[in-house]
Every structure is written in C-alpha cells, then in structure tokens.
Design an enzyme around this catalytic site. Sequence first.
Site, PDB file in Angstrom:
ATOM      1  N   GLU A  28      17.009 -46.696   4.567  1.00 14.76           N
ATOM      2  CA  GLU A  28      18.403 -47.725   5.043  1.00 14.76           C
ATOM      3  C   GLU A  28      18.836 -47.833   6.744  1.00 14.76           C
ATOM      4  OE1 GLU A  28      18.988 -45.483   1.100  1.00 14.76           O
ATOM      5  OE2 GLU A  28      17.768 -45.012   2.581  1.00 14.76           O
ATOM      6  N   ALA A  86     -13.654 -39.788 -15.396  1.00 14.75           N
ATOM      7  CA  ALA A  86     -14.023 -40.804 -14.729  1.00 14.75           C
ATOM      8  C   ALA A  86     -14.885 -40.613 -16.318  1.00 14.75           C
ATOM      9  CB  ALA A  86     -14.412 -40.550 -13.261  1.00 14.75           C
ATOM     10  N   LEU A  96     -13.495 -31.944  -1.489  1.00 13.49           N
ATOM     11  CA  LEU A  96     -12.490 -32.239  -1.797  1.00 13.49           C
ATOM     12  C   LEU A  96     -11.412 -32.362  -0.582  1.00 13.49           C
ATOM     13  CD1 LEU A  96     -12.155 -28.962  -3.821  1.00 13.49           C
ATOM     14  CD2 LEU A  96     -12.892 -31.180  -4.019  1.00 13.49           C
ATOM     15  N   GLU A 105      -9.030 -32.256 -10.579  1.00 19.91           N
ATOM     16  CA  GLU A 105     -10.318 -33.326 -10.512  1.00 19.91           C
ATOM     17  C   GLU A 105     -11.425 -32.565 -11.531  1.00 19.91           C
ATOM     18  OE1 GLU A 105     -11.354 -35.688  -8.057  1.00 19.91           O
ATOM     19  OE2 GLU A 105     -10.130 -35.823  -6.423  1.00 19.91           O
TER      20      GLU A 105
END
Length: 420
Positions: free
Chosen positions: A87, A190, A240, A334
């Site tokens: 702000e 995945a 990584l 992961e």
Amino acid sequence: MAGGAEGNAQRSTFSAERLSGEPLAARSRLPEDKRLLDERFMRRAVELARSAWGMTHPNPMVGAVIVEDGEIVAEGFHAMDGGPHAERVALAALGRKPKPRATLYVTLEPCSTPGRTGACCDAIKEAGISRVVVGATDPFEEHAGNGFAVLREAGVEVVSGVLAGDCADLNLIFNHWITKRGPLIAAKSAVTLDGKIATRTGESKWITGELARADVMRWRRLFPAIAVGAGTVMKDNPKLTVRVEGAEEWCPWRFVFDGLLRSVVDRALPQVFTDEFRERTIVVTTPHGGLGYVRKLRDQGVQVWTFPSATQRVPLGDFRKKCAEEKITGVYLEGGAQLVSEFLQERQVDYYFMYRAPVLLGDERAKAGFSGLRTEKIEQAVRLADVRHEVFGDDQLMRGRVVYPQKMQVDENGGRGAGG
C-alpha cells in the site's frame, strides 16, 4: 498488509475499458458493474503480488493498485522482508494526493499496527483514500478485521472479500505459518492415469510434459525448502535447484532424508553434497547413520540434522518442529514415493500437488505413487479440500489442502520408514 518488505512500484494507466473490452459508460448501466470492475482491478493486484513470488518469506506476497476515474494510476507490491508494504509503495508511486474518489485495491487486509514500517491504515487515512477494496482478511486471529474497523471509523468505505480465494491462495505458506505456527509441508507427485509414478523397470522420465515440469519449477521457487529421500538422490542424482529460462539459478534449502546415510557410502558423492550450493543441503538422519559419515558430510560443508530414534526412521514430527525453530516456513516434498507415503502415514503432509498425465500403464507391477495405508472404507480415505485445477498442455494439476480421516489405518508391513 501483514509483515514488511522492500517494495517495488510502477506508474500505469491500466483502464477499465481495456480490462472489460467495452466502454466504461456502457458497463456502468449494468447492476453488477462495480463488482465486476472491483474483481478486474483486484486481478491486477494479484498479478503484482506474484511479482515477488517466493521472495517475501516469512512475509506474505501483497499487491496494490490505486484507481482514479476508472484507470489505474499507481501500483506497488511487497518485494522482500524488511521494507515498505504494498500500500505504501503504491501511494509513493502516485507521488501526489489521490483524487477525492480514488480507490485502493489491495490483496490482503491493511495492517493496523505499526510493526517495522508503520501501519498501512495510517498511511491510507493520511493520503485521503476514500474507498478501499480488499481481497483476503489478515490470517492473524488477533488482527483479523482490525484494519477494516480502523478504516471505517475514519470514514473510509471498505469492501472486503473480493476474489478472496485467489488472494488467500497467493499466501498458502504464510497463512499456514501464521495459523498453525509451523511450516507448510506440501507433497508433489506426477502420475499416470492409473496412479503410477514409474514403470516396473523404474523408468519415469518423463510422465508429464514440459509445461507441467515448468510449473513444478515455479512452485519449487515459492518454497524455502525442498525435500527428497535418499533413494531419489542415489537413483537420479538431482540438483534440486530452480532453473528457469532468463533467470539466475536459485537454490532453496535442500533436505535429504537418509536415516542410515546410505547416500554417503560411495566415494563419488551425489551432487547435492558437492556442488556450489552444498552449504544449503541439509541431511536429515538418525544416530544409526554413523558418526564417520556425519563428519564426511560436514567436511564437505553439508549440514546434518540428527534426530534421536529407536529405528532408522526419522521422527517427522520432530523434523517439523526443527523447521519451525529455524524459521523455515515451507517444505516442498518431491519424493520419492516411500518418503511421501511416510509423511502421509504420519499425517505430516498439509498440502498436495498431483500432476496427472494422459498415460496408462495398466501394469500392477509398475511403481505406485503411494503405499502403506490400509483403507478399507471410503470414509477412511485421505481427501483434498479447497481444490484447484489447472491444465498444462495435456497434463492436469489437482492441488489442495490435505484432510485426514478421523481414523486412518497404517499397514505395519508397508515399508521401511522415512529416511530410507
């Protein structure tokens, strides 16, 4: 805004006509006009907040825009811990007194306490802003709503909850850190259509496409730390780090769970123990790994966290507490499958990212993404809440907050335990 940071700002003429694709005068006849415009300007504030993706910890990402006569005339966002709030950055970018009917859009409730950079409510009142539109409420229970009350008492019109879900989603890590007093531990998988992460021979590159993998890099950049098991390090020798085209390589804290220090046995050490970022690698282990291997790691410049344990299994609750002590606000887990499964079994996963590819293996001996639970009834299943869906090429991402059943059975024969 809660927290503090060094800000960034821009001047702009981002008009409502450009946002809506039609003249402002025509849109003003619609009863929902103001709400739609509020949402469109708030989307710009969200976009600005993301400019500091992963750079504001332990503070939140916040964006702000100032609108006069249907146009954005100033913008700002919270850039890093220790400087001005969004702000204040937007007001400074304006460089003058706002017009009487100016509106400030901000993604998070303005702070009402001084902190390190001064209360944003005070800056808003001093500037003479007459209307403030806010996305998410401050997650601090003792502060929530105070900013709204302070502004309203000063005669400022306050509209809250505009794109509240999107604004809260910006700060998954911050919100968890504030409300739970500990790190957000998020897991990623995945998988194929049948929930497999590799073929029976262990081949897994690549199940998902480039766009999905790029999104993984994006989330990896958000989290202060990433974690993998020893098996993943030994099999894949991953770096990584975050590698994005056009940006400098970035390294989070890299946790390697290795209860027996199996990854240190070979003379040729994995690259996370030897590369230029090795001082940001932390091996998480137990006393069963052996002091000689601990010394070997420390001689390399690698940190070691050793947790007392009767077995090779790292006590995950103790790991979470240690992260909190070290002010590590989020961990991106992961894999591999064994480590993720152990975290789930101990109810230590708070958030889940599931990437699914249009690939079907249909092989019961292919490697499953999860194991170790004995789910006999649907009501015993782990679920996701506040779910979001995204598409990356042919792949889909489902992500959400993990909700555990009241009773969750663990198969005692389901695996070795975390750290292996």
